[in-house]
Design an enzyme around this catalytic site. Structure first.
Site: not given
Ligand code: ADP
Length: 415
Positions: A7, A99, A189, A250, A396
């Site tokens: 990742n 990923r 996600h 964010r 994940e």
């Protein structure tokens, strides 16, 4: 099979080595053999490497790019010091799972990497200028260092949401802009939402068709997903990961008119506004202190810091608002599932989000809620609660490893 899961972020590389195959997937017997993280690639990088059952080895190393970082990891993997179970040489790594953040409309499921797939991921760079280039660096580095002969698979953050209907994914702007530029909501996600929905089915014995839940991933990035009959029906992130919930740095949802206003009042360029909304807003922007929820909770203790308290309250209120709207979209849900660093560990945030939702049939048990921290999985609702509330730690990497195996042996995906 031993799968190297990679990742890559703009200046980071996270990896795991996971042992899995179709039989181990069936029995839920996959094994994590090693994991690690390299941060601050490009300067004096911070390296943490850990074989299963051993303590993490931490050091700094001058690693100028992702290729150098992966080379560092590979040298460690095959070194005598690492002592990773079942790994003696590079030949013991059987495949790589990557990923990738954005797969646009082109990639609706995980896929084996070919030159055409790499070109497809490059085509998505316009939509994910911050993420896809870093993911591609990892793919190229792995091909160079492990050889193009080793099977490699990409797993996209967006694919789980490819089942969203037009009513969820279209923005109310002129339709030809969707046709011309594919401006729409994609959601992110996906691997995390998909994983916790899969665990929910395992914990409850429900079938995919019976899975009507709301999943809430609260980490540095945050998103919610309305899952109907096992498929993503709506999600809070949009064209980019900026839309939706309040996040570490964010803003999440904001009136688009603010952009023009800011440019006018502060003389900011579009790229400065983009940085402001992505990197200087959210928990950090409101508190003026930090994007880290743990530190904010400390600052907000006994209301010592007003703006830290405000940031936490706004964060929780936005999540509550999305739960309300998804309950309306789904005509009620069977469960609410919390995951991600905050969702898995911050009992007080879960409590704030679920407070005063009794009318919706959501009631959490204080003691069960306080117990479910540090990677513990399970229910936190009271026996009266019509909607079950779960904490399910995400994984994940495991899903990426499993998809890699399934793509390689070419059987239809199950979860
Ligand atoms: P990422 O999105 O980068 O994978 P994580 O899922 O690890 O991030 O989530 C990071 C967030 O989780 C940070 O805001 C961190 O403060 C928060 N977090 C981790 N542990 C705790 C805890 N015990 N209490 C409160 N917040 C926590």
């Amino acid at each position: 099979m031993n799968i190297l899961v990679l990742n890559c972020g703009s200046s980071s590389l996270k990896f795991q080595i996971i042992q899995t195959d179709l039989e181990m997937i069936e029995k839920n017997a996959d094994k994590q053999l090693a994991k690690g993280l390299i941060e601050r690639i490009g300067s004096q990088a911070l390296v943490s490497l850990q074989a299963a059952g051993k303590t993490a080895v931490k050091h700094a190393a001058p690693l100028r790019d992702h290729r150098a970082a992966l080379d560092h990891v590979i040298k460690w993997i095959i070194s005598k010091d690492a002592k990773i179970p079942d790994i003696q040489s590079l030949a013991d790594i059987h495949a790589v799972g990557h990923r990738v953040v954005h797969g646009a409309e082109q990639f609706t499921k995980s896929t084996i990497i070919t030159d055409a797939v790499i070109r497809g991921i490059e085509d998505c760079i316009d939509l994910a200028p911050l993420h896809n280039p870093a993911n591609l660096k990892g793919i190229h580095a792995a091909r160079e260092l492990l050889g193009a002969g080793i099977p490699a698979v990409v797993v996209f953050d967006t694919s789980f949401h490819s089942t969203m209907p037009e009513i969820s994914f279209l923005y109310a702007i002129p339709y030809q802009l969707y046709r011309r530029h594919k401006i729409r909501r994609y959601g992110f996600h996906g691997t995390s939402h998909r994983y916790v929905a899969y665990r929910y089915r395992q914990l409850t014995g429900k079938t995919r068709e019976e899975t009507n839940v709301i999943t809430i991933h609260l980490g540095n990035g945050c998103s919610a997903c309305a899952i109907k009959n096992g498929a993503s029906f709506d999600t809070s992130m949009g064209l980019s990961p900026l839309e939706g919930l309040v996040m570490g740095t964010r803003s999440g949802d904001i009136d688009p008119a603010v952009l023009e206003f800011l440019s006018h009042k502060e003389g900011m360029s579009m790229s400065e506004i983009d940085t402001l909304l992505n990197k200087q807003s959210g928990l950090l922007g409101i508190s003026g202190l930090t994007n880290d929820m743990r530190d904010l909770l400390e600052e907000a203790k006994d209301h010592q810091d007003r703006r830290a308290t405000l940031a936490i309250n706004i964060f929780a209120q936005r999540a509550k608002k999305y739960i309300g709207s998804y309950l309306a979209e789904l005509n009620g849900a069977d469960a609410l599932i919390f995951t991600g660093g905050i969702g898995e560990n911050a009992a007080t945030i879960r409590q704030r989000i679920c407070a005063n939702l009794e009318w919706f049939g959501i009631e959490i048990d204080e003691q069960l809620n306080n117990e479910k921290v540090g990677g513990k999985e399970g229910e936190i609702n009271t026996h009266k609660s019509r909607v079950k509330v779960f904490v399910i730690p995400t994984n994940e990497e495991l899903l990426i490893a499993r998809d890699t195996v399934r793509c390689i042996v070419d059987v239809p995906k199950k979860s």
